[in-house]
Design a protein around this motif. Structure first.
Motif, PDB file in Angstrom:
ATOM      1  N   GLU A 468       0.837  -1.197   0.000  1.00 52.88           N
ATOM      2  CA  GLU A 468       0.000   0.000   0.000  1.00 52.88           C
ATOM      3  C   GLU A 468       0.868   1.242   0.000  1.00 52.88           C
ATOM      4  O   GLU A 468       2.023   1.206   0.424  1.00 52.88           O
ATOM      5  N   LEU A 469       0.300   2.318  -0.506  1.00 53.97           N
ATOM      6  CA  LEU A 469       0.968   3.611  -0.484  1.00 53.97           C
ATOM      7  C   LEU A 469       0.226   4.526   0.485  1.00 53.97           C
ATOM      8  O   LEU A 469      -1.010   4.612   0.444  1.00 53.97           O
ATOM      9  N   ALA A 470       1.000   5.182   1.339  1.00 55.79           N
ATOM     10  CA  ALA A 470       0.415   6.107   2.298  1.00 55.79           C
ATOM     11  C   ALA A 470       1.330   7.314   2.422  1.00 55.79           C
ATOM     12  O   ALA A 470       2.479   7.299   1.964  1.00 55.79           O
ATOM     13  N   VAL A 471       0.829   8.355   3.045  1.00 58.08           N
ATOM     14  CA  VAL A 471       1.608   9.571   3.258  1.00 58.08           C
ATOM     15  C   VAL A 471       2.019   9.638   4.720  1.00 58.08           C
ATOM     16  O   VAL A 471       1.191   9.464   5.620  1.00 58.08           O
ATOM     17  N   ALA A 472       3.301   9.883   4.971  1.00 52.34           N
ATOM     18  CA  ALA A 472       3.810   9.948   6.337  1.00 52.34           C
ATOM     19  C   ALA A 472       3.208  11.150   7.069  1.00 52.34           C
ATOM     20  O   ALA A 472       3.209  12.270   6.550  1.00 52.34           O
ATOM     21  N   GLU A 473       2.700  10.907   8.260  1.00 51.73           N
ATOM     22  CA  GLU A 473       2.092  11.975   9.055  1.00 51.73           C
ATOM     23  C   GLU A 473       3.102  12.673   9.955  1.00 51.73           C
ATOM     24  O   GLU A 473       2.816  13.760  10.468  1.00 51.73           O
ATOM     25  N   ARG A 474       4.248  12.038  10.157  1.00 57.15           N
ATOM     26  CA  ARG A 474       5.272  12.641  11.021  1.00 57.15           C
ATOM     27  C   ARG A 474       6.631  12.046  10.664  1.00 57.15           C
ATOM     28  O   ARG A 474       6.710  11.020   9.979  1.00 57.15           O
ATOM     29  N   GLN A 475       7.675  12.675  11.137  1.00 57.84           N
ATOM     30  CA  GLN A 475       9.014  12.122  10.949  1.00 57.84           C
ATOM     31  C   GLN A 475       9.162  10.870  11.801  1.00 57.84           C
ATOM     32  O   GLN A 475       8.775  10.849  12.964  1.00 57.84           O
ATOM     33  N   SER A 476       9.733   9.811  11.204  1.00 57.48           N
ATOM     34  CA  SER A 476       9.930   8.589  11.984  1.00 57.48           C
ATOM     35  C   SER A 476      10.957   7.695  11.306  1.00 57.48           C
ATOM     36  O   SER A 476      11.280   7.859  10.127  1.00 57.48           O
ATOM     37  N   THR A 478      12.029   4.095   9.807  1.00 58.88           N
ATOM     38  CA  THR A 478      11.373   2.957   9.177  1.00 58.88           C
ATOM     39  C   THR A 478      12.430   1.953   8.722  1.00 58.88           C
ATOM     40  O   THR A 478      13.636   2.223   8.778  1.00 58.88           O
ATOM     41  N   MET A 479      11.975   0.819   8.233  1.00 61.70           N
ATOM     42  CA  MET A 479      12.884  -0.203   7.709  1.00 61.70           C
ATOM     43  C   MET A 479      13.654   0.300   6.491  1.00 61.70           C
ATOM     44  O   MET A 479      14.717  -0.228   6.156  1.00 61.70           O
ATOM     45  N   ALA A 480      13.127   1.340   5.840  1.00 64.07           N
ATOM     46  CA  ALA A 480      13.788   1.883   4.649  1.00 64.07           C
ATOM     47  C   ALA A 480      14.549   3.166   4.960  1.00 64.07           C
ATOM     48  O   ALA A 480      15.067   3.814   4.054  1.00 64.07           O
ATOM     49  N   GLY A 481      14.629   3.540   6.231  1.00 61.47           N
ATOM     50  CA  GLY A 481      15.329   4.767   6.607  1.00 61.47           C
ATOM     51  C   GLY A 481      14.391   5.744   7.296  1.00 61.47           C
ATOM     52  O   GLY A 481      13.256   5.399   7.652  1.00 61.47           O
ATOM     53  N   ILE A 482      14.859   6.974   7.469  1.00 62.43           N
ATOM     54  CA  ILE A 482      14.072   7.997   8.153  1.00 62.43           C
ATOM     55  C   ILE A 482      13.185   8.708   7.135  1.00 62.43           C
ATOM     56  O   ILE A 482      13.654   9.159   6.084  1.00 62.43           O
ATOM     57  N   GLN A 484      10.225  11.781   6.382  1.00 60.37           N
ATOM     58  CA  GLN A 484       9.799  13.097   6.832  1.00 60.37           C
ATOM     59  C   GLN A 484       8.290  13.241   6.639  1.00 60.37           C
ATOM     60  O   GLN A 484       7.680  12.532   5.826  1.00 60.37           O
ATOM     61  N   THR A 485       7.711  14.168   7.358  1.00 55.73           N
ATOM     62  CA  THR A 485       6.278  14.437   7.208  1.00 55.73           C
ATOM     63  C   THR A 485       5.967  14.769   5.755  1.00 55.73           C
ATOM     64  O   THR A 485       6.642  15.600   5.140  1.00 55.73           O
ATOM     65  N   GLY A 486       4.982  14.089   5.181  1.00 54.53           N
ATOM     66  CA  GLY A 486       4.584  14.342   3.789  1.00 54.53           C
ATOM     67  C   GLY A 486       5.227  13.412   2.788  1.00 54.53           C
ATOM     68  O   GLY A 486       4.831  13.396   1.619  1.00 54.53           O
ATOM     69  N   ASP A 487       6.214  12.607   3.222  1.00 56.19           N
ATOM     70  CA  ASP A 487       6.827  11.648   2.298  1.00 56.19           C
ATOM     71  C   ASP A 487       5.813  10.581   1.898  1.00 56.19           C
ATOM     72  O   ASP A 487       4.897  10.248   2.662  1.00 56.19           O
ATOM     73  N   VAL A 488       5.997  10.029   0.708  1.00 59.02           N
ATOM     74  CA  VAL A 488       5.157   8.922   0.247  1.00 59.02           C
ATOM     75  C   VAL A 488       5.833   7.617   0.666  1.00 59.02           C
ATOM     76  O   VAL A 488       7.001   7.388   0.327  1.00 59.02           O
ATOM     77  N   LEU A 489       5.096   6.789   1.401  1.00 61.64           N
ATOM     78  CA  LEU A 489       5.646   5.534   1.902  1.00 61.64           C
ATOM     79  C   LEU A 489       5.066   4.362   1.114  1.00 61.64           C
ATOM     80  O   LEU A 489       3.849   4.267   0.942  1.00 61.64           O
ATOM     81  N   GLY A 490       5.941   3.478   0.651  1.00 59.24           N
ATOM     82  CA  GLY A 490       5.511   2.247  -0.001  1.00 59.24           C
ATOM     83  C   GLY A 490       5.735   1.078   0.935  1.00 59.24           C
ATOM     84  O   GLY A 490       6.883   0.742   1.236  1.00 59.24           O
ATOM     85  N   LEU A 491       4.656   0.487   1.445  1.00 57.25           N
ATOM     86  CA  LEU A 491       4.753  -0.633   2.381  1.00 57.25           C
ATOM     87  C   LEU A 491       4.486  -1.935   1.642  1.00 57.25           C
ATOM     88  O   LEU A 491       3.480  -2.056   0.929  1.00 57.25           O
ATOM     89  N   GLY A 494       3.378  -5.092   4.872  1.00 56.46           N
ATOM     90  CA  GLY A 494       3.295  -4.442   6.170  1.00 56.46           C
ATOM     91  C   GLY A 494       4.494  -3.624   6.582  1.00 56.46           C
ATOM     92  O   GLY A 494       4.427  -2.883   7.570  1.00 56.46           O
ATOM     93  N   ASP A 495       5.621  -3.730   5.879  1.00 55.54           N
ATOM     94  CA  ASP A 495       6.833  -2.986   6.240  1.00 55.54           C
ATOM     95  C   ASP A 495       7.152  -1.933   5.187  1.00 55.54           C
ATOM     96  O   ASP A 495       6.970  -2.169   3.983  1.00 55.54           O
ATOM     97  N   VAL A 496       7.656  -0.784   5.635  1.00 58.77           N
ATOM     98  CA  VAL A 496       8.036   0.271   4.700  1.00 58.77           C
ATOM     99  C   VAL A 496       9.237  -0.198   3.888  1.00 58.77           C
ATOM    100  O   VAL A 496      10.295  -0.538   4.438  1.00 58.77           O
ATOM    101  N   ALA A 497       9.091  -0.224   2.567  1.00 63.73           N
ATOM    102  CA  ALA A 497      10.158  -0.683   1.679  1.00 63.73           C
ATOM    103  C   ALA A 497      10.700   0.437   0.804  1.00 63.73           C
ATOM    104  O   ALA A 497      11.850   0.386   0.370  1.00 63.73           O
ATOM    105  N   VAL A 498       9.882   1.454   0.544  1.00 63.76           N
ATOM    106  CA  VAL A 498      10.287   2.552  -0.336  1.00 63.76           C
ATOM    107  C   VAL A 498       9.813   3.865   0.268  1.00 63.76           C
ATOM    108  O   VAL A 498       8.677   3.963   0.754  1.00 63.76           O
TER     109      VAL A 498
END
Length: 568
Positions: A468-476, A478-482, A484-491, A494-498
């Motif tokens: 799934e693709l989601a938008v990061a709500e905060r800096q954190s 992840t398994m793919a690195g740090i 930032q808020t607003g980044d597009v996350l590819g899970l 269940g794990d962030v890969a991109v």
């Protein structure tokens, strides 16, 4: 629960009535379910009425508990006022209303509460017989106004008859309640002569039967006596021919006598909206389907409608305000606007699928495939009770449950265990995404043995990787690195890969990673906020880069994620 007869209608009487009504509906639930043929023969009117009153009871008990926690704050007894108890009853019924009859009952209770609360606001701690009559009259009128196209021979007729019978009564609350009960009982017995579908099936109206039980509890509240024994009991009890209907002719199965081309879905949701927006919503939903009932007020409404386009019904609610607790039920073949010709309505089907879905579009897709759906809004996962209710609504001996979310596995397991105690055989397939549920549903075959069907569905789900693709709500981290808020996350699984900045580019990177391990089918489920061009771009990417891989695209609506991807 106090059982001492109440002289006046006060807060304690509200509490007693709710408890007695719940018990009465509990005793009559199976009987009412069995005679449910109108407006849809889905065999759940008794259950829906019970759940509606159960919610009202819980709200009243909460009101009493709140006051008992601080005695003296609201009077010497520390009990709620009549207004508090009546409003709690109405609110509980409104938010817990189930089905067509349950929604109408919620409006009846709201109508009564408006009169009772008005009396209390004028300084009275209770109301008397004339006040009870006014409450019954207002309730019947309010319920009729809430239904887009009132039909005689239904619970509306029974409610009006109860108020009419109470109109000429002089006396205390017990006298008025008994008159209302007897008037409702007589009207109930006459319903088969007003609705052809009831006469053909040889039953009285199920919703009306439930209201008579509720009014019987009102009589017991004020007199301490359960209506029965006399003529009134005969009018309430379903005639013997309803309990043992004649068998259909031996030259073939009984045919439905009504038009079976009615709407395919029942859609119910709570709605936060202004009055003007609800007026427009009524007009729009009335054009979309039938059995439209909109009840409530003061910014909160319960919407019930039967439609072919479930997504359009929910989207209409989105335009009017904020819909939530959305329930979409797909009527089984033979349930929609049908009545048994001299036989019990709707026997349990052998097998059904119940699925949790994250968006309106997927709810429609699953519903078209025959599944009973529970819509999970972002941040509002369903409770186990909602899943149990969905299993009951499926009305099947065997149920396959698809939670479609890893976080719902334990909730679904609890629901499955509860359903098993009710004699339903339930298999839980631990699907972690709606795309795995789609894969499972695609191989579902109700005609094969239950265990074989479950194995096939489990295998199909397990063979489907999900992302799934989601938008990061905060800096954190992840398994793919740090991120930032607003980044597009590819899970992926269940794990962030991109982590990316562009939705389409991130989706392409995720898809490439998934297809590196092989695959024959790609499923894309687009959320409302996904770019318009993303589906065409990804389809072209698969077509050009991966031979013999097919792609299918669905619209998920407001599903939380920008995009769901499945590869099988």
């Amino acid at each position: 629960m106090p059982q001492v007869p109440q002289t006046f209608f006060d807060a304690l009487a509200v509490r007693t009535w709710c408890g007695l009504a719940l018990a009465a509906l509990g005793r009559a639930r199976e009987e009412i379910d069995a005679i449910n043929v109108y407006p849809v023969a889905d065999g759940d009117t008794g259950t829906n009425l019970y759940l509606t009153v159960e919610s009202a009871c819980a709200a009243v008990e909460a009101a009493f508990a709140g006051h008992e926690a601080g005695p003296g704050a609201h009077g010497a007894s520390g009990t709620p006022t009549l207004a508090d108890a009546a409003r709690a009853m109405a609110h509980g019924a409104l938010i817990g209303a189930r089905g067509n009859s349950g929604t109408i009952l919620a409006q009846l209770l709201r109508g009564m509460a408006q009169v009772l609360a008005a009396d209390a606001d004028d300084g009275s701690a209770h109301t008397d017989g004339p006040g009870l009559y006014l409450a019954l009259r207002h309730a019947a009128d309010a319920a009729r106004q809430a239904v887009a196209h009132p039909v005689e021979g239904t619970v509306l007729t029974v409610a009006s008859a109860a108020a009419d019978a109470a109109a000429g009564t002089r006396g205390d609350c017990g006298t008025v309640a008994r008159a209302a009960y007897e008037g409702a009982s007589a009207a109930l017995a006459a319903t088969p002569g007003q609705l052809a579908v009831l006469e053909r099936a040889g039953v009285v109206d199920a919703g009306g039967r439930g209201l008579v039980a509720v009014l019987g509890a009102l009589v017991e509240t004020f007199t301490g006596e359960t209506p029965g024994g006399a003529a009134g009991a005969a009018r309430v009890r379903v005639p013997a021919r309803f309990d043992a209907p004649e068998a259909p002719p031996s030259d073939g199965p009984a045919e439905c006598v009504d038009d079976a081309s009615g709407p395919a879905f029942e859609v119910i949701y709570l709605l936060e909206a202004e009055d003007a927006a609800v007026a427009r919503l009524r007009e729009r939903l009335d054009r979309l389907g039938d059995s439209l009932v909109v009840v409530g007020g003061d910014g909160l409404w319960n919407v019930h409608v039967h439609v072919d386009d479930a997504g359009a019904a929910v989207e209409a609610g989105v335009e009017a305000g904020r819909p939530y607790r959305i329930r979409i039920t797909h009527f089984a073949v033979g349930d929609v606007h049908t009545g048994g010709a001299g036989r019990p309505p709707r026997e349990r089907v052998q097998r059904a699928v119940v699925a949790v879905v994250p968006g309106v579009g997927l709810a429609g897709l699953y519903g078209e495939a025959g599944a009973t759906t529970v819509l999970a809004r972002p941040g509002e996962p369903p409770a186990s009770g909602e899943l149990v209710e969905a299993v009951r609504r499926a009305h099947a001996r065997e149920v396959v449950l698809l939670p479609n979310d890893a976080d719902l596995r334990h909730t679904a397991a609890a629901a499955a265990e509860q359903a098993r105690t009710e004699g339903i055989r339930v298999a839980l397939i631990p699907t972690r995404s709606a795309v795995q549920g789609i894969a499972a549903l695609a191989v579902h075959e109700p005609e094969r043995r239950f265990d074989e069907d479950v194995v096939a569905m489990t295998s199909a789900a397990g063979a489907t990787r999900y992302a799934e693709l989601a938008v990061a709500e905060r800096q954190s981290w992840t398994m793919a690195g740090i991120c930032q808020t607003g980044d597009v996350l590819g899970l992926i699984d269940g794990d962030v890969a991109v982590i990316g900045s562009d939705v389409t580019a991130t989706a392409e990177a995720v898809l490439d990673r998934m297809l590196q391990a092989g695959g024959e089918m790609v499923t894309l489920v687009l959320g409302d906020e996904a770019p318009e061009s993303i589906a065409a771009h990804l389809e072209a990417r698969v077509r050009e880069g991966y031979l013999a891989v097919d792609t299918v695209v669905y619209r998920g609506g407001r599903q939380g994620a920008l995009l769901l991807i499945g590869v099988e």
